[in-house]
Scaffold this active site. Structure first.
Site, short mmCIF file in Angstrom:
data_model
loop_
_atom_site.label_atom_id
_atom_site.label_comp_id
_atom_site.label_asym_id
_atom_site.label_seq_id
_atom_site.Cartn_x
_atom_site.Cartn_y
_atom_site.Cartn_z
N CYS A 106 0.73 -1.15 -0.11
CA CYS A 106 0.06 -0.11 -0.13
C CYS A 106 0.80 1.19 0.03
CB CYS A 106 -0.98 -0.12 1.14
SG CYS A 106 -0.26 -0.16 2.58
N HIS A 147 -1.63 1.10 7.78
CA HIS A 147 -2.26 1.09 6.30
C HIS A 147 -2.00 2.56 5.91
CE1 HIS A 147 -4.52 0.31 2.73
NE2 HIS A 147 -5.64 1.13 3.00
N ASP A 158 -8.12 4.95 -1.72
CA ASP A 158 -7.33 3.63 -1.02
C ASP A 158 -7.02 2.82 -2.15
OD1 ASP A 158 -6.82 1.67 0.59
OD2 ASP A 158 -8.66 1.87 1.82
#
Length: 615
Positions: free
Chosen positions: A395, A528, A549
């Site tokens: 991520c 995250h 996201d």
């Protein structure tokens, strides 16, 4: 006038021998007596008898009788063949009464055993000097020379009866005028009451006692007597040496028991320590094993377990798809070739890229969204989703690609990104971060990753993004919202900062939609990271962040590119105050380009990383 018997110990007169025996038993046998010649007290009858015979032998002669009375005659004991009788024979002894304490001539085995248990009690025999007339008139001894008396158990311990001369004279007894002391030949073994040494005569016994036990036969006072029998261990004062010896023996036996128990306790203590040491060792091994397993889990979680990086994970997922029938062999080889080409060139293959989202949002806010009073959007940016090769750990790299796509589409940064004209792939981004570490940026972060990211699944955060952008001459800053800024656990100051960031240079821009020239913002929180692309202000004066996201797959994000958007489609982008409730958030915001001098200054400052903390 009846004759009265006088007690030699307390001088009490009693009428008969039975009364005398009872008196001796009650008054002197069951209680401790005192010496009539000195101040010694606390003695038994046997001890008192021995004390008088040894310490006061010179005082045994009594005072002479009154002048108006006849001198009493002295009776001397003759030893018959049977020990059960005590015979008294008269003898002339001058004008004074004599009382002698002698030992028996013969001692039977029974009496020897009794003497051994009672410390050789002495038998006191009293000779009485009286006239022949009084003897002849006596109903008991008128026709015999001896006065035999049966010896009872009481007589064996105490046989000293005192006969009053007045009583004998009143009865008309006449005794011979001469009296003499009869010497006894002792042919039995005498035993010392202190050390149990044996002698064959009374003289030898007396000499032995005076020579060996002089300190015991001296006339002591009450205080010195108690001090002499003081226990050397506990200082307890005993009444005699026998009790002291028994008392000391108890101490010795107790010491033996204590030593035995101490030895057992010592063995138990050693065993307990050994068991405790083994238990501690086992516990430490378990803790070390548990810590090792936890560390391995963390390594796997953050991609530091040397299980391969982007390339290995991509190949494994492609092979797994073929095995499960979701991918044809021809498609497998095609995707593998594209992946190898992307890694070789360092350019992302674009398989997870979604473009045109901001254009669709601008159109939507201009024609719809009546609940929104105004919206601020960043410069054009593409959305990058996670692929099969970086799922679970990539991520940070995907958000870095979004940020670079926003920077590359701005003309203000083209001169700074001469070496980066295209969006790099994940292995290329790993290489660019390693190059920044080699330049000297963030040495602590480099040591955390051992200076290596390529070929790993290591997670990256705000510090690594900052180092890479700074090495590319991009001016940026890290802001740390280290704690919630409201009582409800939210971060309203974060929303205010984002609003000021996008509205700084376009504060007077007309219209509902404000398109800022500022790039997107990298947003990091625990576990995250995401990308902030805008913020909207609602008519109720509340704010809502617009966030990309990388966890959203391309199929869902592509729905936002349609021109007929509705309010429900924006749910994956909108984040209200209540949606951001992590304890800490960090952002990386681009502020412009860096000159070589400014880059050198920031390089030195990155030796010790300090983020701006808000609040």
């Amino acid at each position: 006038m009846s004759s009265m018997l006088v007690c030699d110990i307390c001088t009490q007169e009693v009428p008969s021998e039975d009364d005398m025996k009872s008196h001796l038993l009650l008054a002197h046998m069951e209680e401790n007596s005192c010496c009539p010649f000195c101040t010694v007290v606390g003695l038994t009858y046997d001890e008192l008898t021995y004390h008088i015979n040894t310490a006061h032998s010179d005082s045994l002669e009594l005072e002479p009788w009154n002048n108006d009375e006849e001198q009493p005659q002295e009776f001397q004991k003759a030893a018959p063949s049977s020990p059960e009788y005590i015979d008294r024979s008269p003898a002339a002894v001058g004008s004074k009464q004599h009382i002698e304490h002698i030992l028996p001539e013969q001692i039977s085995p029974v009496s020897l055993e009794k003497n051994s248990t009672k410390q050789n009690n002495l038998v006191e025999c009293i000779q009485i000097d009286d006239t022949t007339e009084s003897l002849n008139s006596s109903p008991v001894a008128s026709n015999t020379e001896y006065l035999p008396l049966p010896v009872t158990p009481l007589d064996s311990d105490v046989c000293n009866a005192s006969f009053d001369s007045d009583s004998l004279r009143e009865s008309g007894c006449q005794a011979s005028a001469s009296a003499q002391h009869t010497d006894f030949d002792v042919d039995t073994v005498m035993e010392c009451p202190f050390c149990c040494e044996t002698t064959i005569s009374i003289e030898e016994l007396e000499f032995h006692v005076k020579m060996e036990h002089a300190d015991l036969v001296d006339t002591p006072t009450k205080e010195t007597s108690r001090q002499r029998f003081e226990c050397p261990i506990c200082s307890l004062v005993c009444p005699n040496c026998r009790i002291l010896q028994e008392h000391v023996n108890l101490h010795l036996e107790e010491n033996v028991r204590n030593e035995a128990s101490a030895d057992g306790f010592s063995k138990d203590s050693i065993l307990a320590r050994q068991l405790q040491a083994e238990e501690d060792k086992h516990r430490r091994e378990e803790e070390a094993q548990k810590e090792k397993l936890e560390f391995q889990k963390l390594q796997r979680k953050f991609g530091l377990d040397n299980s391969g990086g982007f390339r290995q994970q991509s190949m494994q997922n492609l092979e797994r798809a073929v095995v499960r029938g979701r991918l044809q062999p021809m498609e497998f080889h095609l995707q593998k070739a594209q992946m190898m080409e992307s890694i070789a060139t360092g350019v992302d293959d674009g398989r997870t890229t979604t473009s045109g989202v901001l254009e669709a949002l601008r159109h939507y806010y201009s024609n719809a969204a009546p609940e929104v009073s105004r919206v601020w959007l960043c410069s054009p940016v593409d959305h990058f989703s996670n692929s099969a090769g970086d799922k679970g750990w990539g991520c940070g790299f995907r958000n870095c690609q979004m940020l670079l796509s926003s920077i590359l589409k701005s003309s203000s940064y083209r001169n700074s990104l001469q070496g980066c004209r295209y969006i790099p792939c994940i292995p290329k981004l790993q290489s660019m971060i390693e190059n920044a570490w080699r330049e000297g940026f963030d040495p602590q972060g480099a040591s955390h990753f051992n200076g290596k990211l390529q070929g790993t699944k290591a997670w990256i955060g705000a510090c690594e993004i900052y180092c890479m952008l700074t090495s590319l001459h991009i001016k940026c800053q890290i802001l740390d919202f280290h704690k919630p800024s409201s009582s409800s656990g939210t971060h309203p100051l974060l929303f205010d900062w984002v609003l000021n960031y996008y509205s700084f240079d376009v504060c007077h821009s007309p219209g509902k939609v404000v398109c800022s020239s500022k790039p997107a913002i990298y947003l990091q929180h625990q576990g995250h990271s995401r990308t902030i692309v805008g913020i909207e202000e609602r008519k109720n004066k509340s704010y809502c962040l617009l966030i990309f996201d990388p966890g959203h797959p391309p199929e869902i994000v592509q729905r936002l590119t349609r021109h007929n958007l509705d309010n429900s489609a924006l749910k994956i982008l909108r984040k209200h105050f209540s949606s951001l409730k992590h304890k800490q958030y960090q952002i990386v915001a681009v502020e412009g380009a860096l000159s070589p001098e400014e880059k050198a200054v920031r390089l030195q400052k990155s030796k010790v990383f300090r983020a701006e903390r808000i609040p």
